[in-house]
Design an enzyme around this catalytic site. Structure first.
Site, mmCIF file in Angstrom:
data_model
loop_
_atom_site.group_PDB
_atom_site.id
_atom_site.type_symbol
_atom_site.label_atom_id
_atom_site.label_comp_id
_atom_site.label_asym_id
_atom_site.label_seq_id
_atom_site.Cartn_x
_atom_site.Cartn_y
_atom_site.Cartn_z
ATOM 1 N N ASP A 281 -5.524 -6.551 5.937
ATOM 2 C CA ASP A 281 -6.813 -6.064 5.396
ATOM 3 C C ASP A 281 -7.724 -6.960 4.938
ATOM 4 O OD1 ASP A 281 -8.413 -3.979 4.559
ATOM 5 O OD2 ASP A 281 -7.295 -3.539 2.766
ATOM 6 N N TYR B 62 0.865 -1.207 -0.345
ATOM 7 C CA TYR B 62 -0.028 0.080 -0.012
ATOM 8 C C TYR B 62 0.969 1.269 0.107
ATOM 9 C CZ TYR B 62 -4.006 -3.007 1.187
ATOM 10 O OH TYR B 62 -5.035 -3.882 1.191
ATOM 11 N N ASP C 255 -11.575 -8.358 6.922
ATOM 12 C CA ASP C 255 -12.732 -8.384 6.368
ATOM 13 C C ASP C 255 -13.642 -9.656 6.292
ATOM 14 O OD1 ASP C 255 -12.409 -5.444 6.354
ATOM 15 O OD2 ASP C 255 -12.817 -5.426 4.114
ATOM 16 N N LYS D 287 3.204 -15.492 3.211
ATOM 17 C CA LYS D 287 3.289 -16.184 2.205
ATOM 18 C C LYS D 287 4.802 -16.542 1.630
ATOM 19 C CE LYS D 287 1.178 -17.990 -1.508
ATOM 20 N NZ LYS D 287 0.052 -19.240 -1.529
ATOM 21 N N ASP E 168 -3.094 -18.276 2.223
ATOM 22 C CA ASP E 168 -4.171 -18.781 1.564
ATOM 23 C C ASP E 168 -4.764 -19.925 2.472
ATOM 24 O OD1 ASP E 168 -1.795 -19.956 1.504
ATOM 25 O OD2 ASP E 168 -2.213 -20.785 -0.815
#
Length: 363
Positions: free
Chosen positions: A248, A142, A252, A192, A224
């Site tokens: 993030d 970001y 959610d 990851k 994942d």
């Protein structure tokens, strides 16, 4: 009398409606505990773009820096989708986080037992879910540069850069360990590492820091798999620590364990200075002004504000208990309600929580 200065940034969409209920709750806390909350309002997001031409005015930054805590509603909406990046409402949100040097985003995911039917998952899967997601907030894709769109031999090319320093990783991972010490002493580090170099360093740093916290059990999980496990068996998690984008997305996803985004608060903390407290839901422009938004995530964010920025643990617990009591008695907003429950508007739900808060203090 204790006195605190609170910067209030209502923002866009349903932000002003839900923030109003949080302010009223803090005022009630002040009356009951002899605290003086001085609320100073500032502009951020789309409303700031419309009024002063920038999503984060300098006055807002100075207001926040001079306050004990910051209460934020929501930013954004389709009205500003075509604005250039420097004028997008979300740029204001990223900007205030950077200006206040907020590096740790805490997102509690707690399923209130009275809302277990609101979750799309089976009762036996989500029962007793209680997770704290700790998300790094200042680095990663970001914020990395270069970031650009350009034309190459094969047409448009885009570049986003994922950049982290070891120090940034160490700071947030250590925060995860510290928070796990105060809970069930179990920390899951999500990365990851099978693909990303940044994640391989992240895992190395986590393993190194783990030596300093022998009472905390550390485990690693690929992002994942973590996304799948949150739905398959959420009770296996206590504290999850992860980088910016993964946090993030996972937070959610985790919101649906509780049945609604309208139930999840958040706290963004720095090394020093004021913390920023906000619901994780968006501005929901489609229901703005209709008094149907759920204010509980914002109200629960005030509990985090009381706890983390002001050190008022008793008052924070009282807010959470009042929310729990209102839900136990069947009070609902439309996002978590059904036809056989008492569905309230935004202000009515806020009043219900305040009523139970006062009743709890008297008892």
């Amino acid at each position: 009398m204790s006195r605190y200065k609170i910067a209030v940034l209502p923002g866009d969409g349903i932000g002003p409606e839900v923030v109003t209920e949080a302010v009223l709750l803090l005022e009630e806390i002040g009356k009951q505990y002899n605290h003086q909350f001085d609320f100073k309002y500032g502009k951020i997001g789309g409303v700031a773009v419309d009024e002063v031409g920038t999503p984060l005015p300098g006055e807002t930054i100075e207001l926040c820096k001079s306050s004990d805590a910051v209460l934020l509603g929501a930013v954004g909406g389709p009205k500003w989708d075509n604005e250039p990046p420097v004028r997008k409402p979300e740029t204001g949100l990223l900007g205030i986080r950077k200006a206040l040097q907020l590096y740790a985003n805490l997102r509690p995911v707690t399923l209130f037992s009275s809302l277990i039917h609101s979750s799309p998952l089976k009762r036996e899967v989500v029962l007793d879910t209680d997770i704290l997601i700790v998300r790094e907030l200042t680095g990663g894709i970001y914020f990395g540069t270069p970031r650009e769109r350009r034309v190459g031999e094969n047409g448009v090319e885009v570049v986003d850069t994922l950049f982290y320093t070891e120090k940034e990783m160490e700071r947030i991972i250590r925060k995860g360990f510290e928070l796990a010490q105060g809970r069930k002493k179990k920390l899951t580090s999500v990365d990851k590492a099978n693909v990303l170099e940044s994640s391989r360093l992240w895992r190395e740093v986590a393993n190194r820091i783990a030596v300093d916290y022998p009472d905390v059990e550390l485990s690693h999980m690929l992002v994942d798999n973590a996304a799948m496990q949150l739905i398959r068996n959420p009770r296996q998690f206590d504290v999850i620590v992860t980088e910016n984008m993964f946090g993030d997305i996972l937070s959610d996803e985790a919101s649906m364990l509780t049945g609604s985004l309208g139930m999840l608060p958040s706290a963004s903390l720095g090394v020093s200075g004021p913390g920023l407290y906000e619901p994780i839901h968006g501005s929901a422009p489609d229901i703005a002004g209709k008094q149907v938004a759920n204010p509980l995530a914002t109200i629960l964010s005030t509990a985090l504000l009381l706890r983390h920025s002001l050190g008022l643990e008793e008052e924070a617990n009282l807010v959470e208990q009042a929310v729990d009591k209102a839900l136990e008695q069947g009070y609902r907003t439309q996002d978590i309600g059904s036809e056989w429950e008492r569905v309230l508007c935004t202000s009515q739900m806020g009043e219900a929580v305040r009523s139970y808060l006062k009743a709890t203090i008297k008892n």
